[in-house]
Design an enzyme around this catalytic site. Structure first.
Site, mmCIF file in Angstrom:
data_model
loop_
_atom_site.group_PDB
_atom_site.id
_atom_site.type_symbol
_atom_site.label_atom_id
_atom_site.label_comp_id
_atom_site.label_asym_id
_atom_site.label_seq_id
_atom_site.Cartn_x
_atom_site.Cartn_y
_atom_site.Cartn_z
ATOM 1 N N VAL A 76 0.886 -1.162 0.000
ATOM 2 C CA VAL A 76 0.000 0.000 0.000
ATOM 3 C C VAL A 76 0.924 1.212 0.000
ATOM 4 O O VAL A 76 1.659 1.439 0.963
ATOM 5 C CB VAL A 76 -0.932 0.003 1.217
ATOM 6 N N SER A 77 0.912 1.969 -1.070
ATOM 7 C CA SER A 77 1.884 3.045 -1.245
ATOM 8 C C SER A 77 1.693 4.140 -0.203
ATOM 9 O O SER A 77 0.637 4.251 0.443
ATOM 10 C CB SER A 77 1.758 3.647 -2.648
#
Length: 410
Positions: A76-77
């Site tokens: 999850v950036s």
């Protein structure tokens, strides 16, 4: 309150605090994106063991899968880059969006922004990633708003498109022709493009026979897998204790790496530019300038225990090779702690040559690009090409076309 309700209340507090921070920093610019960010529970899409404070830190990416060697292959950036890329796409209610690289959270944000009349298709090559994303999206109420597909998105997605926006959430070395075929005539392509080892999230729109940038943001992403994967070429240079310094080439690696054998055992030379910078001031454009114009440019990494690792605060991971020698971007402190001076340190019998070349480019950046307008980018698919390439334009060749980086003129 129960422990679960307390946890949810704390998550909502942190989510809104992070939204406030991103608005204040200018990453969130539109009401739709702000509303989406305040609505979607980021913590629902990261591993359950992840502390809430880490989940809701603006610059923190959360790894969701690693390969057999422990290297992150899905995450999850960081929130700031997710929001920035969605803003780059200039989404509106009712638009159709293709997301390349799944995780669930970003797709949920997209679904909120385009609304019930919009369409979000999220594609990933890894069935484990898509199964997880689909399950989490269903649990959060997005099953009928996001379609998750397992496929190699280097190819077209049958029965879908054209899309008014395509957002690539994995590091891309090139622009797939399939993306251009699936992109609407007035659509926007947003992707983290690797250019000689340095990445920018670039928003592209069509301009005649090529793509022209409308914005660019500094970023970093896990690399693409599948047909669009691009493997760097690595030179591993051992020191006297067998620890390794790695030179990693995105493109243009020297033909004869054996010339560098034993180079770390030799003397080290250095050269200084006279170009200085204060503490806490960004110089990310220097990295891109070197990637644009420095012959033999590469990325550098040092194993723990090497001399370079012990000096880690005095250099940055950018280097240049010339024959039997290499130089790397270095800094030394200014008097009274006012900042640092840029320069180069080098190994090899002719280390002065790559060191001088690196220093020349530091000075060129300072004279022609520093504190100027941001560079612009263009992508020219095979069969098209710029009519004229000016001195201030770098050209990087790709498999399916070429990239130009146009720096501001004096």
């Amino acid at each position: 309150m129960t422990d679960d309700s307390s946890e949810q209340a704390r998550a909502a507090e942190l989510r809104n605090r992070l939204a406030d921070e991103l608005v204040a920093a200018g990453h969130i610019r539109s009401a739709q994106v702000e509303a989406a960010f305040r609505t979607v529970s980021r913590h629902a899409f990261v591993p359950a063991s992840t502390p809430l404070e880490m989940t809701y830190a603006a610059d923190n990416a959360v790894v969701t899968k690693r390969d057999a060697h422990g290297i992150a292959i899905s995450s999850v950036s960081a929130a700031y880059i997710q929001v920035a890329m969605i803003e780059q796409a200039e989404l509106r209610s009712g638009m159709s969006v293709l997301e390349i690289g799944s995780g669930g959270y970003n797709a949920a944000l997209l679904a909120e922004v385009v609304g019930a009349d919009g369409q979000v298709v999220s594609v990933d090559i890894d069935p484990e990633v898509t199964d997880r994303a689909a399950a989490l999206l269903t649990a959060e109420g997005y099953a009928d708003r996001v379609e998750v597909i397992t496929a190699d998105a280097e190819n077209e997605i049958p029965g879908h498109g054209p899309f008014q926006a395509i957002i690539v959430t994995v590091g891309a070395w090139d622009v797939s022709p399939a993306w251009l075929r699936q992109l609407a005539a007035d659509g926007t392509l947003v992707l983290p493009l690797r250019m000689n080892g340095v990445s920018r999230s670039i928003a592209f729109g069509r301009e005649g026979d090529h793509l022209a940038s409308t914005s660019a943001v500094v970023c970093g992403f896990v690399p693409m897998q599948g047909a669009g994967e691009h493997a760097d070429r690595e030179f591993r240079l051992p020191d006297a204790q067998g620890r390794v310094v790695t030179l990693r080439f995105d493109d243009g690696a020297p033909d004869d790496p054996s010339l560098l054998n034993g180079v770390l055992a030799g003397r080290r030379s250095e050269a200084w530019s006279g170009v200085t910078i204060g503490h806490g001031v960004s110089f990310a454009d220097l990295h891109l300038w070197l990637a644009s114009f420095l012959p033999g440019f590469c990325r550098m990494a040092a194993d723990e225990g090497t001399e370079l690792a012990r000096e880690r605060k005095t250099w940055f991971p950018y280097a240049a090779v010339r024959g039997d020698s290499f130089a790397y971007l270095s800094v030394r402190p200014l008097p009274q702690g006012e900042g640092v001076e840029f320069g180069a340190r080098a190994y090899g019998p002719h280390g002065e040559e790559p060191a001088a070349a690196l220093v020349d480019q530091i000075r060129a950046w300072d004279a022609h690009a520093r504190n100027r307008s941001d560079p612009t980018f263009a992508y020219w698919p095979t069969g098209s090409a710029p009519a004229h390439v000016a001195e201030n334009v770098a050209v990087l060749r790709k498999t399916h076309g070429l990239v130009t980086i146009s720096w501001p003129r004096d």
